[in-house]
Design an enzyme around this catalytic site. Structure first.
Site, PDB file in Angstrom:
ATOM      1  N   ASN A 342      -0.581  28.832  97.240  1.00  0.00           N
ATOM      2  CA  ASN A 342      -1.648  27.933  97.701  1.00  0.00           C
ATOM      3  C   ASN A 342      -2.634  28.610  98.646  1.00  0.00           C
ATOM      4  O   ASN A 342      -3.847  28.458  98.504  1.00  0.00           O
ATOM      5  CB  ASN A 342      -1.034  26.707  98.376  1.00  0.00           C
ATOM      6  CG  ASN A 342      -2.102  25.734  98.838  1.00  0.00           C
ATOM      7  OD1 ASN A 342      -2.947  25.308  98.058  1.00  0.00           O
ATOM      8  ND2 ASN A 342      -2.097  25.415 100.122  1.00  0.00           N
ATOM      9  N   TRP A 383     -10.703  23.126  94.223  1.00  0.00           N
ATOM     10  CA  TRP A 383     -11.954  23.892  94.093  1.00  0.00           C
ATOM     11  C   TRP A 383     -13.084  23.245  94.873  1.00  0.00           C
ATOM     12  O   TRP A 383     -13.843  23.921  95.569  1.00  0.00           O
ATOM     13  CB  TRP A 383     -12.330  24.071  92.612  1.00  0.00           C
ATOM     14  CG  TRP A 383     -11.648  25.296  92.069  1.00  0.00           C
ATOM     15  CD1 TRP A 383     -10.477  25.334  91.364  1.00  0.00           C
ATOM     16  CD2 TRP A 383     -12.054  26.656  92.263  1.00  0.00           C
ATOM     17  NE1 TRP A 383     -10.138  26.639  91.097  1.00  0.00           N
ATOM     18  CE2 TRP A 383     -11.097  27.469  91.633  1.00  0.00           C
ATOM     19  CE3 TRP A 383     -13.127  27.266  92.899  1.00  0.00           C
ATOM     20  CZ2 TRP A 383     -11.173  28.868  91.618  1.00  0.00           C
ATOM     21  CZ3 TRP A 383     -13.222  28.662  92.893  1.00  0.00           C
ATOM     22  CH2 TRP A 383     -12.250  29.439  92.263  1.00  0.00           C
TER      23      TRP A 383
HETATM   24  C1  LIG Z   1      -8.515  26.176  94.343  1.00  0.00           C
HETATM   25  C2  LIG Z   1      -7.187  25.464  94.199  1.00  0.00           C
HETATM   26  C3  LIG Z   1      -6.738  25.107  92.922  1.00  0.00           C
HETATM   27  C4  LIG Z   1      -5.513  24.441  92.782  1.00  0.00           C
HETATM   28  N1  LIG Z   1      -5.092  24.094  91.517  1.00  0.00           N
HETATM   29  C5  LIG Z   1      -3.936  23.397  91.355  1.00  0.00           C
HETATM   30  C6  LIG Z   1      -3.498  23.004  90.061  1.00  0.00           C
HETATM   31  O1  LIG Z   1      -4.162  23.229  89.056  1.00  0.00           O
HETATM   32  N2  LIG Z   1      -2.304  22.350  89.969  1.00  0.00           N
HETATM   33  C7  LIG Z   1      -1.541  22.055  91.064  1.00  0.00           C
HETATM   34  O2  LIG Z   1      -0.465  21.466  90.920  1.00  0.00           O
HETATM   35  N3  LIG Z   1      -1.949  22.404  92.293  1.00  0.00           N
HETATM   36  C8  LIG Z   1      -3.104  23.065  92.487  1.00  0.00           C
HETATM   37  N4  LIG Z   1      -3.502  23.438  93.740  1.00  0.00           N
HETATM   38  C9  LIG Z   1      -2.692  23.018  94.895  1.00  0.00           C
HETATM   39  C10 LIG Z   1      -1.598  23.998  95.330  1.00  0.00           C
HETATM   40  O3  LIG Z   1      -2.128  25.284  95.458  1.00  0.00           O
HETATM   41  C11 LIG Z   1      -0.385  24.031  94.412  1.00  0.00           C
HETATM   42  O4  LIG Z   1       0.051  22.708  94.163  1.00  0.00           O
HETATM   43  C12 LIG Z   1       0.770  24.797  95.054  1.00  0.00           C
HETATM   44  O5  LIG Z   1       0.386  26.133  95.275  1.00  0.00           O
HETATM   45  C13 LIG Z   1       1.983  24.754  94.149  1.00  0.00           C
HETATM   46  O6  LIG Z   1       3.060  25.456  94.728  1.00  0.00           O
HETATM   47  P1  LIG Z   1       4.403  24.693  95.104  1.00  0.00           P
HETATM   48  O7  LIG Z   1       4.861  23.884  93.958  1.00  0.00           O
HETATM   49  O8  LIG Z   1       5.331  25.707  95.694  1.00  0.00           O
HETATM   50  O9  LIG Z   1       3.861  23.692  96.218  1.00  0.00           O
HETATM   51  P2  LIG Z   1       4.580  23.075  97.489  1.00  0.00           P
HETATM   52  O10 LIG Z   1       3.948  23.675  98.678  1.00  0.00           O
HETATM   53  O11 LIG Z   1       6.041  23.146  97.359  1.00  0.00           O
HETATM   54  O12 LIG Z   1       4.093  21.547  97.434  1.00  0.00           O
HETATM   55  C14 LIG Z   1       4.822  20.553  96.714  1.00  0.00           C
HETATM   56  C15 LIG Z   1       3.962  19.919  95.662  1.00  0.00           C
HETATM   57  O13 LIG Z   1       2.878  19.221  96.257  1.00  0.00           O
HETATM   58  C16 LIG Z   1       1.724  19.315  95.419  1.00  0.00           C
HETATM   59  N5  LIG Z   1       0.664  19.980  96.181  1.00  0.00           N
HETATM   60  C17 LIG Z   1       0.808  20.914  97.137  1.00  0.00           C
HETATM   61  N6  LIG Z   1      -0.390  21.260  97.649  1.00  0.00           N
HETATM   62  C18 LIG Z   1      -1.307  20.530  96.989  1.00  0.00           C
HETATM   63  C19 LIG Z   1      -2.722  20.424  97.056  1.00  0.00           C
HETATM   64  N7  LIG Z   1      -3.453  21.118  97.922  1.00  0.00           N
HETATM   65  N8  LIG Z   1      -3.348  19.587  96.206  1.00  0.00           N
HETATM   66  C20 LIG Z   1      -2.645  18.838  95.329  1.00  0.00           C
HETATM   67  N9  LIG Z   1      -1.303  18.890  95.229  1.00  0.00           N
HETATM   68  C21 LIG Z   1      -0.647  19.715  96.041  1.00  0.00           C
HETATM   69  C22 LIG Z   1       2.109  20.135  94.206  1.00  0.00           C
HETATM   70  O14 LIG Z   1       2.461  19.251  93.164  1.00  0.00           O
HETATM   71  C23 LIG Z   1       3.315  20.914  94.710  1.00  0.00           C
HETATM   72  O15 LIG Z   1       4.204  21.295  93.705  1.00  0.00           O
HETATM   73  C24 LIG Z   1      -4.739  24.109  93.925  1.00  0.00           C
HETATM   74  C25 LIG Z   1      -5.205  24.470  95.193  1.00  0.00           C
HETATM   75  C26 LIG Z   1      -6.411  25.135  95.331  1.00  0.00           C
HETATM   76  C27 LIG Z   1      -6.885  25.513  96.704  1.00  0.00           C
END
Ligand SMILES: Cc1cc2nc3c(=O)[nH]c(=O)nc-3n(C[C@H](O)[C@H](O)[C@H](O)COP(=O)(O)OP(=O)(O)OC[C@H]3O[C@@H](n4cnc5c(N)ncnc54)[C@H](O)[C@@H]3O)c2cc1C
Length: 468
Positions: A342, A383
């Protein structure tokens, strides 16, 4: 009801599945169906990583259903045509599915409702992917929230529903007789999308295993570790939440249990994780309530921004050769694995929009093609946040400096070293700005900087001011 089709979409699991539980409860017989839509292969955003994850997850669902005595019927084509035809063939009274929130799927669901009605079959949609949807959380003026903090407070003030029970063995839910089922190819190559990335395993078991591991310890350190890409302190559940190989109620129930055993600082860490799950719901409701975000800026005045059309810069960003190590390492990681941390997503998105001055929509599209967790709502929200054009966005004048971000979150360059072997001879204090040692840089074969951050920052501020 005598016979119901449960249409699996982004809910590829047998536990904690709202529409599936309803079908099993209300129908004498239910038929589990997956439709491999033409668009999965031909749509503009199709990427091999997500397709590969989908194929694995459907196969895992097929096996899980078989263990419970159910046969997953697979059909390929257009759901609008397949559903009425199949419902008539098998004499189903209704089709059940879990709701989706993208504008194009909602329009398609309206057409399906009509097509099914024409053959006398009902179509019932259930809330499953999120805890609170659409207009369930509104501000005092009765309008959807566009700022996260008050939204999250309102979200937390409501009681969270419990997970739904796992589907029972078919001894108690007899299966319908012989309906022919297609098969899906095991690999994406056969669908015209060769998989060159090493993606995480799909399927419900893989998801539950990730959840178990995360709740057994890492969740307690999440607030301290989550920003450091070399540590990877996140749950990695995003591809599973996207494919629906895990239910959000299941995650929240496990989080509650972990929180009950936590010390006060650990409980605070659990709350930070909860906030991230709420961000996901926030962006889902933004997408539903403000569908124009799929076509342009949430704040329409920002559609007037005069972005750069420098294709060489865009290609350098995509391929990880901008000369900024943290940006390039992140992009190489994305290209090789379909995943990106993230913090790095924010850094590369800010870099594309505010250093290269390239339209966030180009980055959004590239991410959707590469990401295994590519999700319209979260990706668009992320984005637009980074570009400064969205709801609750970082103000346009907040511009990440890629070097200071890297020095803060990858201080010893561990993550950069993993992805940029050309920089192996640089010391920790120079690895994030190799141009400070021009001789070593030219020997290393690593790229020269394609822009200067300080210059681009000034241009970016001017670009935004022009439309203010
Ligand atoms: C430019 C950009 C594009 C992104 N594109 C996506 C994408 O296409 N799909 C996606 O699932 N996430 C996206 N994210 C959000 C986030 O980066 C990812 O959800 C996260 O990196 C997933 O890793 P994790 O499962 O270990 O998250 P964790 O930190 O374990 O968080 C748990 C869950 O919370 C949700 N989550 C966490 N952060 C965000 C956030 N900022 N916005 C929405 N949901 C969130 C996800 O479902 C994630 O699995 C994006 C963020 C940015 C800045």
């Amino acid at each position: 009801m005598k016979t119901v089709i449960h249409w699996f979409r982004r809910d590829l699991r047998v536990s904690d599945n709202v529409a599936l539980s309803e079908a099993a409860k209300r129908a004498e017989t239910f038929i589990p169906l997956f439709i491999f839509e033409d668009a999965f292969r031909t749509g503009p955003d199709v990427g091999a990583a997500r397709l590969g994850f989908l194929l694995q997850s459907v196969e895992s669902l097929r096996k899980n259903l078989a263990e419970l005595g159910h046969k997953l019927i697979i059909r390929s084509g257009k759901s609008e045509e397949i559903l009425p035809k199949l419902a008539k063939e098998i004499g189903a009274q209704a089709v059940f599915a879990n709701k989706r929130y993208e504008p194009y799927t909602q329009k398609r669901d309206e057409r399906i409702t009509k097509a099914l009605l024409d053959v006398g079959v009902g179509f019932e949609l259930f809330k499953d992917a999120v805890i609170w949807e659409e207009a369930e959380i509104l501000n005092l003026a009765g309008k959807p929230y566009t700022v996260f903090t008050p939204y999250s407070k309102a979200w937390k003030a409501k009681a969270i529903p419990l997970p739904k029970a796992k589907l029972k063995n078919s001894n108690t839910q007899p299966h319908a007789p012989n309906i022919p089922a297609d098969t899906l190819p095991a690999a994406t190559d056969a669908l015209g999308h060769p998989l060159t990335q090493t993606i995480p395993p799909g399927g419900e078991r893989a998801a539950l295993e990730l959840l178990r591991k995360f709740m057994a310890g890492p969740v307690y350190d999440y607030s301290a570790t989550r920003n450091f890409p070399a540590i990877d302190g996140g749950s990695n559940l995003s591809p599973h939440l996207r494919a629906g190989t895990i239910g959000v109620r299941t995650i929240l129930a496990e989080l509650k249990k972990a929180r009950e055993l936590a010390t006060p600082p650990q409980a605070a860490s659990c709350d930070v994780f909860l906030n991230e799950l709420i961000w996901r719901e926030f962006y889902t409701q933004v997408l539903h309530n403000f569908p124009h975000v799929t076509k342009g800026a949430f704040r329409p005045e920002y559609d007037q921004l005069k972005w750069s059309d420098n294709q060489e810069h865009f290609a350098a960003w995509c391929e990880g050769r901008t000369g900024f190590p943290i940006v390039d390492a992140a992009m190489r990681c994305l290209n090789a694995t379909g995943t990106m941390h993230n913090r790095l997503r924010m850094i590369v998105a800010m870099f594309l929009t505010k250093d290269l001055l390239i339209n966030w929509q180009s980055g959004e599209r590239y991410f959707m093609k590469q990401l295994v967790d590519g999700d319209l709502a979260a990706n668009n929200g992320g984005w637009q946040w980074s570009a400064g054009t969205g709801t609750d966005a970082a103000p346009y004048f907040r511009i990440f400096n890629p070097v200071s971000q890297a020095e803060k979150f990858d201080a010893e360059g561990k993550f950069v070293r993993r992805w940029i072997p050309e920089l192996k001879d640089f010391s920790d204090d120079l690895i994030q700005q190799p141009w400070e040692n021009p001789l070593l840089l030219s020997k290393s074969k690593y790229a020269q900087r394609i822009v200067l951050h300080d210059e681009q920052r000034v241009k970016c501020l001017a670009m935004f001011k022009a439309v203010k």
